[in-house]
Design a protein around this motif. Sequence first.
Motif, short mmCIF file in Angstrom:
data_model
loop_
_atom_site.label_atom_id
_atom_site.label_comp_id
_atom_site.label_asym_id
_atom_site.label_seq_id
_atom_site.Cartn_x
_atom_site.Cartn_y
_atom_site.Cartn_z
N VAL A 1 1.10 -1.29 0.21
CA VAL A 1 0.06 -0.01 -0.07
C VAL A 1 0.79 1.26 -0.03
O VAL A 1 1.90 1.16 0.61
CB VAL A 1 -0.98 0.10 1.42
N HIS B 1 -5.35 -1.80 -8.09
CA HIS B 1 -4.99 -2.88 -7.25
C HIS B 1 -5.90 -2.92 -6.15
O HIS B 1 -5.91 -1.97 -5.61
CB HIS B 1 -3.57 -2.69 -6.94
N GLY B 2 -6.53 -4.04 -5.84
CA GLY B 2 -7.03 -4.26 -4.70
C GLY B 2 -6.38 -5.21 -3.70
O GLY B 2 -4.99 -5.20 -3.83
N PHE C 1 0.80 5.49 0.74
CA PHE C 1 0.00 6.46 1.14
C PHE C 1 0.52 7.81 0.55
O PHE C 1 1.32 7.77 -0.45
CB PHE C 1 0.19 6.59 2.80
N TYR C 2 -0.09 8.78 1.13
CA TYR C 2 0.23 10.21 0.47
C TYR C 2 0.35 11.31 1.54
O TYR C 2 -0.73 12.18 1.57
CB TYR C 2 -0.84 10.40 -0.42
N LEU D 1 -8.04 11.70 6.58
CA LEU D 1 -7.61 10.37 6.55
C LEU D 1 -6.51 10.39 5.77
O LEU D 1 -6.13 11.12 4.87
CB LEU D 1 -8.70 9.56 5.97
N PRO E 1 -7.32 17.80 -1.62
CA PRO E 1 -8.77 17.35 -1.78
C PRO E 1 -9.34 17.40 -0.38
O PRO E 1 -8.79 17.41 0.69
CB PRO E 1 -8.47 15.78 -2.32
N ILE F 1 -4.95 9.19 3.01
CA ILE F 1 -4.97 8.85 1.72
C ILE F 1 -4.03 7.73 1.09
O ILE F 1 -2.74 7.96 1.25
CB ILE F 1 -5.41 9.89 0.64
N GLY F 2 -4.44 6.65 0.88
CA GLY F 2 -3.59 5.67 0.12
C GLY F 2 -4.34 4.77 -0.86
O GLY F 2 -5.49 4.70 -1.20
N TYR F 3 -3.69 3.89 -1.58
CA TYR F 3 -4.07 2.95 -2.60
C TYR F 3 -3.06 1.53 -2.64
O TYR F 3 -1.95 1.73 -2.19
CB TYR F 3 -4.02 3.55 -3.87
N HIS F 4 -3.54 0.58 -3.14
CA HIS F 4 -2.81 -0.52 -3.13
C HIS F 4 -1.86 -0.60 -4.49
O HIS F 4 -2.30 -0.10 -5.46
CB HIS F 4 -3.57 -1.74 -3.29
N GLN G 1 -14.95 6.04 7.51
CA GLN G 1 -15.27 7.36 7.32
C GLN G 1 -16.21 7.57 6.16
O GLN G 1 -15.81 7.18 5.10
CB GLN G 1 -14.22 8.29 7.06
N VAL H 1 -11.08 10.14 -4.44
CA VAL H 1 -10.45 11.23 -4.96
C VAL H 1 -9.37 11.79 -3.96
O VAL H 1 -9.37 12.10 -3.18
CB VAL H 1 -11.16 12.35 -5.46
N PRO H 2 -7.72 11.55 -4.63
CA PRO H 2 -7.60 11.49 -6.41
C PRO H 2 -6.83 9.94 -6.20
O PRO H 2 -6.59 9.54 -7.37
CB PRO H 2 -6.64 12.39 -6.37
N LEU H 3 -6.77 9.06 -5.34
CA LEU H 3 -6.12 7.77 -5.65
C LEU H 3 -6.87 6.53 -5.78
O LEU H 3 -6.10 5.57 -5.82
CB LEU H 3 -4.92 7.84 -4.57
N GLY H 4 -8.12 6.56 -5.75
CA GLY H 4 -8.84 5.52 -6.07
C GLY H 4 -9.70 4.75 -4.95
O GLY H 4 -9.36 5.30 -3.92
N PRO H 5 -10.23 3.74 -5.18
CA PRO H 5 -11.09 2.93 -4.13
C PRO H 5 -9.74 2.32 -3.27
O PRO H 5 -8.73 1.81 -3.69
CB PRO H 5 -11.73 2.17 -4.90
N MET H 6 -10.23 2.44 -1.74
CA MET H 6 -9.34 1.77 -0.92
C MET H 6 -10.10 1.08 0.17
O MET H 6 -10.39 -0.20 0.04
CB MET H 6 -8.35 2.93 -0.34
#
Lengths: 405, 405
Positions: A115, B150-151, A117-118, A145, A139, A147-150, B169, B235-240
């Motif tokens: 994962v 990626h999930g 993060f940002y 929170l 944003p 923000i992160g992504y896989h 949240q 937004v902006p890094l996608g579903p998590m």
Amino acid sequence: MDLPHDAPFGVHNLPYGVFSTAGDPRRRLGVRYGDHVLDAGAAARATGAPADLAELLAAPSLGPLLAAGRPAWTRVRAALTSWLTDERHRAAVAPCLLPLADTAPHLPFEVADYVDFYASEHHASNVGRIFRPGAEALPPNWKHLPIGYHGRAGTVVVSGTDVVRPCGQRREPGEQAPSYGPSRRLDIEAEVGFVVGTPSAQGDRVALAGADDHVFGLCLLNDWSARDIQAWEYVPLGPMLGKSFATSVSAWVTPLDALRHARTAPPPRDPAPLPYLDDRAEPVPYGLDLALEVRLNGHVVARPPFATMYWTYAQMLAHLTVNGASLRTGDLFGSGTVSGPGRDTRGALIELTWNGEEPLRLPDGSGRGFLEDGDEVAVTATAPGPDGIRLALSEVRARILPARP
Amino acid sequence: MDLPHDAPFGVHNLPYGVFSTAGDPRRRLGVRYGDHVLDAGAAARATGAPADLAELLAAPSLGPLLAAGRPAWTRVRAALTSWLTDERHRAAVAPCLLPLADTAPHLPFEVADYVDFYASEHHASNVGRIFRPGAEALPPNWKHLPIGYHGRAGTVVVSGTDVVRPCGQRREPGEQAPSYGPSRRLDIEAEVGFVVGTPSAQGDRVALAGADDHVFGLCLLNDWSARDIQAWEYVPLGPMLGKSFATSVSAWVTPLDALRHARTAPPPRDPAPLPYLDDRAEPVPYGLDLALEVRLNGHVVARPPFATMYWTYAQMLAHLTVNGASLRTGDLFGSGTVSGPGRDTRGALIELTWNGEEPLRLPDGSGRGFLEDGDEVAVTATAPGPDGIRLALSEVRARILPARP
């Protein structure tokens, strides 16, 4: 072998990795000690360590030690310290110390989920201004929170592995349709990566105070980013091919236990985050005072200060699991680009060169908006240790190879 | 044991899974045959199969067979067919057939990286209209590339595993700040998942024509989605966190070899995609004529037609690797929600109920905007087989448990 008390990879540090040698291609657990590597499994045998510790250290990966949990981490670290400092072990341990230059590093653990993060406010603000001019830099969710992504776990590579310039779709400004070809805006992201040891069950949450039971240690991380591919693909589901070609991590994982003196209060948060992220009443701070340096072809181009990160690793982990997502041994999460307030403290070229508009000047006279083929990038860091000494984090370094036809 | 020629899980199907029994908790490779499970390792021993095949089938996971590659997949399928149909094997094989009801399913393979695509034009258009009213329904990149992200691989669970309602949240309409609590808009996404067997090297690309060398087979997949959490975070890094709490897959993986008769031309694409995604000159079509059914508490609420998907699995794989990202054995990629043009062909509640505004009426008189605690969702599918028969894909089913305090 004695090292000076203030050696950056001395006895207060002791990061873990996996290595092999030309004469013995088996992967073995090692501990970096100065310019040497302690063959940890061999040292356990030579010193007659307890069988359970010896078994953890005889593994070809950090995995079993990561999975063993914090009490085992503490015992192993105490044993290593004793082997390297106690006169009675000197003769037995000496043959287990190999010159670092004679070893080849391997990825220290199998990455389970990755994962990213940002978590730097400065980075997120800069990128927001560049990618979404005219809109709010951050944003609306950013201060609520982490923000992160896989990302792609299968393409995490160890420091020293060359990175091939990716191809993909990118759309030129003013064009309607995309074109295909090698990325023209290949970038770095200087980050800190956190390595999960102790797993958690699906449905459980890890509270802030549980972070240190789960996080074993950290590495430096370079989240290579093809900005042109990313810009075209990332709405609405986030970054994918602009990132998934490679992520580099340092060969040696610094245990959290080595960074007690680096703990520092994170910046004040406004607004206060929701209770599961609110760390104001925690007994220890989770900020870390790490001083990063980014080198391009040997020339320092940035000095990002990790202490400025808005969100801590404990908050990242609490957020990651608040929905009941489980942790696995080997999960890796990156902080996101580390950028400070000053221009020369930014951890990505897109910020350092303002999307290529203000190229860096290198000592050889050349300019850089983004990376060129043959460029070598290295990220290093130091942290406060005991008695005013500075500990080093192991570098993450890689060279860019031309795109394949 | 003889099955009718047109049995949905007959000899033309033969999906693979991993099971245990109450009397023998070891995980074993099985093949579903009607309402029975063939203990594949036991059958290999009983029939005196070649040692290499017997070893693949004696594994506690599909992993070794997946990694063995297409020639091995073909040999194993031929052997299974012979064991189940050849009179000479009947006596030896009979004791290896266990009633399905006496077996417990396990996740059939360790998921390496999990990617989820967004390949239905109808789904993407519906979601675009709901989430971004007033804007173009499809983002500008949608018809140029199969969008994906990626999930979380670590939270993929086998059919039958209960799913705990996630907390997180979410921001109510008109509010500035988010609140924390159980998701109020828990949804399904009925999808098809593709399982990668043969790995590829970092830096390589998999061309469209290479897809069938890498893809072993497919399963049904439910990508549980907390729409309120997702809407606030994406937004902006996608579903998590809106997705990462759980993804369910069917217990039995249908080999691509069983779906020869399901191949069908994909819809026409306009504009023509870039050459690496252009399948007009491919010798076989990669569209698949699968008829899905979504049941909520036993009641059919949608019949999504997979043949309407804009992007094929071969295009998804070509895109996934065009930047040099490697494939690993056990990589799983989902198609994204399968939705057709008609209202009752949509594979997610957000579309079926238009974001909850037009609740479904269930036979018990209750209405559903999104899922309630205790709801059970099952996705099934059939595909054309030889001689006009219909093959069944193994269902993916799960029940929603209340959020934990």
